[in-house]
Design a protein around this motif. Structure first.
Motif, PDB file in Angstrom:
ATOM      1  N   THR A 105       0.856  -1.183   0.000  1.00 49.24           N
ATOM      2  CA  THR A 105       0.000   0.000   0.000  1.00 49.24           C
ATOM      3  C   THR A 105       0.893   1.233   0.000  1.00 49.24           C
ATOM      4  O   THR A 105       2.036   1.185   0.450  1.00 49.24           O
ATOM      5  N   MET A 106       0.341   2.305  -0.525  1.00 45.30           N
ATOM      6  CA  MET A 106       1.032   3.593  -0.473  1.00 45.30           C
ATOM      7  C   MET A 106       0.001   4.632  -0.080  1.00 45.30           C
ATOM      8  O   MET A 106      -1.154   4.573  -0.530  1.00 45.30           O
ATOM      9  N   ARG A 107       0.388   5.554   0.782  1.00 47.41           N
ATOM     10  CA  ARG A 107      -0.547   6.601   1.193  1.00 47.41           C
ATOM     11  C   ARG A 107      -0.329   7.830   0.305  1.00 47.41           C
ATOM     12  O   ARG A 107       0.811   8.251   0.069  1.00 47.41           O
ATOM     13  N   VAL A 108      -1.456   8.337  -0.180  1.00 52.93           N
ATOM     14  CA  VAL A 108      -1.413   9.447  -1.129  1.00 52.93           C
ATOM     15  C   VAL A 108      -1.752  10.752  -0.406  1.00 52.93           C
ATOM     16  O   VAL A 108      -2.578  10.752   0.509  1.00 52.93           O
ATOM     17  N   LYS A 109      -1.115  11.827  -0.769  1.00 53.83           N
ATOM     18  CA  LYS A 109      -1.490  13.120  -0.219  1.00 53.83           C
ATOM     19  C   LYS A 109      -2.940  13.394  -0.612  1.00 53.83           C
ATOM     20  O   LYS A 109      -3.330  13.148  -1.772  1.00 53.83           O
ATOM     21  N   PRO A 110      -3.738  13.903   0.334  1.00 62.14           N
ATOM     22  CA  PRO A 110      -5.164  14.124   0.052  1.00 62.14           C
ATOM     23  C   PRO A 110      -5.390  14.870  -1.268  1.00 62.14           C
ATOM     24  O   PRO A 110      -4.691  15.831  -1.576  1.00 62.14           O
ATOM     25  N   GLY A 111      -6.341  14.341  -2.046  1.00 60.06           N
ATOM     26  CA  GLY A 111      -6.706  15.010  -3.302  1.00 60.06           C
ATOM     27  C   GLY A 111      -5.947  14.507  -4.509  1.00 60.06           C
ATOM     28  O   GLY A 111      -6.241  14.877  -5.636  1.00 60.06           O
ATOM     29  N   HIS A 112      -4.966  13.630  -4.307  1.00 54.68           N
ATOM     30  CA  HIS A 112      -4.124  13.193  -5.430  1.00 54.68           C
ATOM     31  C   HIS A 112      -4.292  11.720  -5.787  1.00 54.68           C
ATOM     32  O   HIS A 112      -3.559  11.189  -6.624  1.00 54.68           O
ATOM     33  N   ARG A 113      -5.240  11.057  -5.163  1.00 51.87           N
ATOM     34  CA  ARG A 113      -5.345   9.609  -5.377  1.00 51.87           C
ATOM     35  C   ARG A 113      -5.620   9.244  -6.832  1.00 51.87           C
ATOM     36  O   ARG A 113      -4.961   8.373  -7.408  1.00 51.87           O
ATOM     37  N   ASP A 114      -6.547   9.916  -7.458  1.00 53.62           N
ATOM     38  CA  ASP A 114      -6.907   9.548  -8.834  1.00 53.62           C
ATOM     39  C   ASP A 114      -5.726   9.720  -9.776  1.00 53.62           C
ATOM     40  O   ASP A 114      -5.509   8.919 -10.685  1.00 53.62           O
ATOM     41  N   GLU A 115      -4.950  10.747  -9.523  1.00 53.10           N
ATOM     42  CA  GLU A 115      -3.765  11.022 -10.349  1.00 53.10           C
ATOM     43  C   GLU A 115      -2.763   9.862 -10.209  1.00 53.10           C
ATOM     44  O   GLU A 115      -2.238   9.331 -11.193  1.00 53.10           O
ATOM     45  N   VAL A 116      -2.538   9.446  -8.956  1.00 51.34           N
ATOM     46  CA  VAL A 116      -1.591   8.350  -8.696  1.00 51.34           C
ATOM     47  C   VAL A 116      -2.113   7.060  -9.328  1.00 51.34           C
ATOM     48  O   VAL A 116      -1.387   6.347 -10.024  1.00 51.34           O
ATOM     49  N   VAL A 117      -3.397   6.776  -9.117  1.00 51.30           N
ATOM     50  CA  VAL A 117      -3.981   5.551  -9.661  1.00 51.30           C
ATOM     51  C   VAL A 117      -3.860   5.540 -11.183  1.00 51.30           C
ATOM     52  O   VAL A 117      -3.453   4.541 -11.786  1.00 51.30           O
ATOM     53  N   ALA A 118      -4.153   6.679 -11.823  1.00 52.78           N
ATOM     54  CA  ALA A 118      -4.080   6.766 -13.295  1.00 52.78           C
ATOM     55  C   ALA A 118      -2.661   6.460 -13.770  1.00 52.78           C
ATOM     56  O   ALA A 118      -2.451   5.737 -14.746  1.00 52.78           O
ATOM     57  N   THR A 119      -1.675   6.972 -13.068  1.00 52.64           N
ATOM     58  CA  THR A 119      -0.279   6.718 -13.452  1.00 52.64           C
ATOM     59  C   THR A 119       0.059   5.239 -13.285  1.00 52.64           C
ATOM     60  O   THR A 119       0.631   4.610 -14.175  1.00 52.64           O
ATOM     61  N   LEU A 120      -0.327   4.667 -12.152  1.00 52.32           N
ATOM     62  CA  LEU A 120       0.013   3.271 -11.878  1.00 52.32           C
ATOM     63  C   LEU A 120      -0.666   2.328 -12.879  1.00 52.32           C
ATOM     64  O   LEU A 120      -0.077   1.366 -13.350  1.00 52.32           O
ATOM     65  N   VAL A 121      -1.914   2.639 -13.224  1.00 55.89           N
ATOM     66  CA  VAL A 121      -2.652   1.754 -14.130  1.00 55.89           C
ATOM     67  C   VAL A 121      -2.155   1.905 -15.564  1.00 55.89           C
ATOM     68  O   VAL A 121      -2.094   0.941 -16.323  1.00 55.89           O
ATOM     69  N   SER A 122      -1.724   3.100 -15.922  1.00 55.95           N
ATOM     70  CA  SER A 122      -1.336   3.343 -17.324  1.00 55.95           C
ATOM     71  C   SER A 122       0.064   2.817 -17.619  1.00 55.95           C
ATOM     72  O   SER A 122       0.361   2.329 -18.667  1.00 55.95           O
ATOM     73  N   GLY A 123       0.963   2.854 -16.634  1.00 56.11           N
ATOM     74  CA  GLY A 123       2.370   2.514 -16.915  1.00 56.11           C
ATOM     75  C   GLY A 123       2.612   1.025 -16.992  1.00 56.11           C
ATOM     76  O   GLY A 123       3.427   0.482 -16.247  1.00 56.11           O
ATOM     77  N   GLN A 124       1.905   0.308 -17.891  1.00 53.96           N
ATOM     78  CA  GLN A 124       1.950  -1.153 -17.852  1.00 53.96           C
ATOM     79  C   GLN A 124       2.706  -1.755 -19.031  1.00 53.96           C
ATOM     80  O   GLN A 124       3.014  -2.933 -19.039  1.00 53.96           O
ATOM     81  N   ASP A 125       3.037  -0.935 -20.012  1.00 58.16           N
ATOM     82  CA  ASP A 125       3.524  -1.478 -21.282  1.00 58.16           C
ATOM     83  C   ASP A 125       4.623  -2.504 -21.123  1.00 58.16           C
ATOM     84  O   ASP A 125       4.498  -3.656 -21.474  1.00 58.16           O
ATOM     85  N   GLY A 126       5.714  -2.105 -20.491  1.00 57.80           N
ATOM     86  CA  GLY A 126       6.868  -3.013 -20.455  1.00 57.80           C
ATOM     87  C   GLY A 126       6.764  -4.087 -19.404  1.00 57.80           C
ATOM     88  O   GLY A 126       7.557  -5.029 -19.391  1.00 57.80           O
ATOM     89  N   LEU A 127       5.789  -3.992 -18.507  1.00 56.40           N
ATOM     90  CA  LEU A 127       5.768  -4.920 -17.356  1.00 56.40           C
ATOM     91  C   LEU A 127       5.572  -6.369 -17.769  1.00 56.40           C
ATOM     92  O   LEU A 127       6.276  -7.259 -17.299  1.00 56.40           O
ATOM     93  N   ARG A 128       4.628  -6.609 -18.683  1.00 55.40           N
ATOM     94  CA  ARG A 128       4.391  -8.013 -19.058  1.00 55.40           C
ATOM     95  C   ARG A 128       5.666  -8.611 -19.653  1.00 55.40           C
ATOM     96  O   ARG A 128       6.084  -9.694 -19.276  1.00 55.40           O
ATOM     97  N   ALA A 129       6.316  -7.834 -20.521  1.00 51.63           N
ATOM     98  CA  ALA A 129       7.538  -8.337 -21.152  1.00 51.63           C
ATOM     99  C   ALA A 129       8.636  -8.544 -20.109  1.00 51.63           C
ATOM    100  O   ALA A 129       9.514  -9.394 -20.264  1.00 51.63           O
ATOM    101  N   ALA A 130       8.563  -7.801 -19.004  1.00 54.71           N
ATOM    102  CA  ALA A 130       9.594  -7.903 -17.958  1.00 54.71           C
ATOM    103  C   ALA A 130       9.316  -9.054 -16.993  1.00 54.71           C
ATOM    104  O   ALA A 130      10.086  -9.283 -16.060  1.00 54.71           O
ATOM    105  N   GLY A 131       8.154  -9.761 -17.222  1.00 53.81           N
ATOM    106  CA  GLY A 131       7.893 -10.931 -16.373  1.00 53.81           C
ATOM    107  C   GLY A 131       6.799 -10.723 -15.337  1.00 53.81           C
ATOM    108  O   GLY A 131       6.649 -11.493 -14.392  1.00 53.81           O
ATOM    109  N   CYS A 132       6.004  -9.673 -15.545  1.00 50.77           N
ATOM    110  CA  CYS A 132       4.911  -9.403 -14.621  1.00 50.77           C
ATOM    111  C   CYS A 132       3.624 -10.068 -15.112  1.00 50.77           C
ATOM    112  O   CYS A 132       3.236  -9.895 -16.269  1.00 50.77           O
ATOM    113  N   ASP A 133       2.964 -10.815 -14.239  1.00 46.33           N
ATOM    114  CA  ASP A 133       1.699 -11.441 -14.606  1.00 46.33           C
ATOM    115  C   ASP A 133       0.526 -10.565 -14.171  1.00 46.33           C
ATOM    116  O   ASP A 133      -0.526 -10.539 -14.800  1.00 46.33           O
ATOM    117  N   LEU A 134       0.707  -9.898 -13.039  1.00 47.30           N
ATOM    118  CA  LEU A 134      -0.383  -9.112 -12.467  1.00 47.30           C
ATOM    119  C   LEU A 134       0.179  -7.860 -11.808  1.00 47.30           C
ATOM    120  O   LEU A 134       1.167  -7.929 -11.073  1.00 47.30           O
TER     121      LEU A 134
END
Lengths: 106, 106
Positions: B8-37
């Motif tokens: 878990t990571m704690r987000v500064k109030p008001g910034h959660r959606d921004e953080v979530v959007a970044t985490l969900v979008s930055g997925q391109d290389g992960l599968r190729a790097a061996g990430c399943d989930l």
């Protein structure tokens, strides 16, 4: 959004492998019931808690998850597992926003 | 066995959606790097902690996970996200024994 459930269960010493085998094997009806992920984990490294089992679940909805508790094979797995547990559980429900491996991520 | 990381990571109030959007979008290389989930979760129900973001990861190995931290897109996502976080993290590493949705489960 999909439903995530992250939980732990404490196993009576010496019974972890038995519990893990039951949890991993009882998967047949889960996918049909709306389960995307039912991952079973342990921690055997030096700092690990050897009598703890982690379960990470992702479901199409909380309703699907809750309904699955009525499935025969789930009831059988719970009945088989419960006597081997200490009764200490943790659990966290989350809404799965998305990400790699989450249906709908591509 | 596969490597699981639940954090878990704690987000500064008001910034959660921004953080979530970044985490969900930055997925391109992960599968190729061996990430399943790489599933990103939040908790908006009454008892939920609205400034907490859950990340649930399953990798082919710990080594693959650790190496991914050097990927350009991962570095960029971390750099973008870090200023929006309070610095409070929790993390648990486990060995994923198996289960529905874990590669090799069928």
């Amino acid at each position: 959004m999909r439903y995530g459930y992250f939980g732990t269960m404490r196993v009576k010493p010496g019974h972890r492998d038995e519990v893990v085998a039951t949890l991993v094997s009882g998967q047949d009806g889960l996918r049909a019931a709306g389960c995307d992920l039912y991952a079973v984990g342990v921690s055997d490294d030096d700092t690990g808690d050897k009598d703890l089992v982690w379960v990470t679940e992702i479901w199409v909805s909380k309703e699907a998850h809750d309904a699955s508790l009525g499935l025969p094979e789930v009831k059988a797995a719970i009945a088989k597992t419960m006597p081997l547990l200490t009764g200490e559980f943790t659990g966290q429900e989350v809404e799965i926003v998305g990400g790699l491996g989450v249906p709908g991520d591509h």
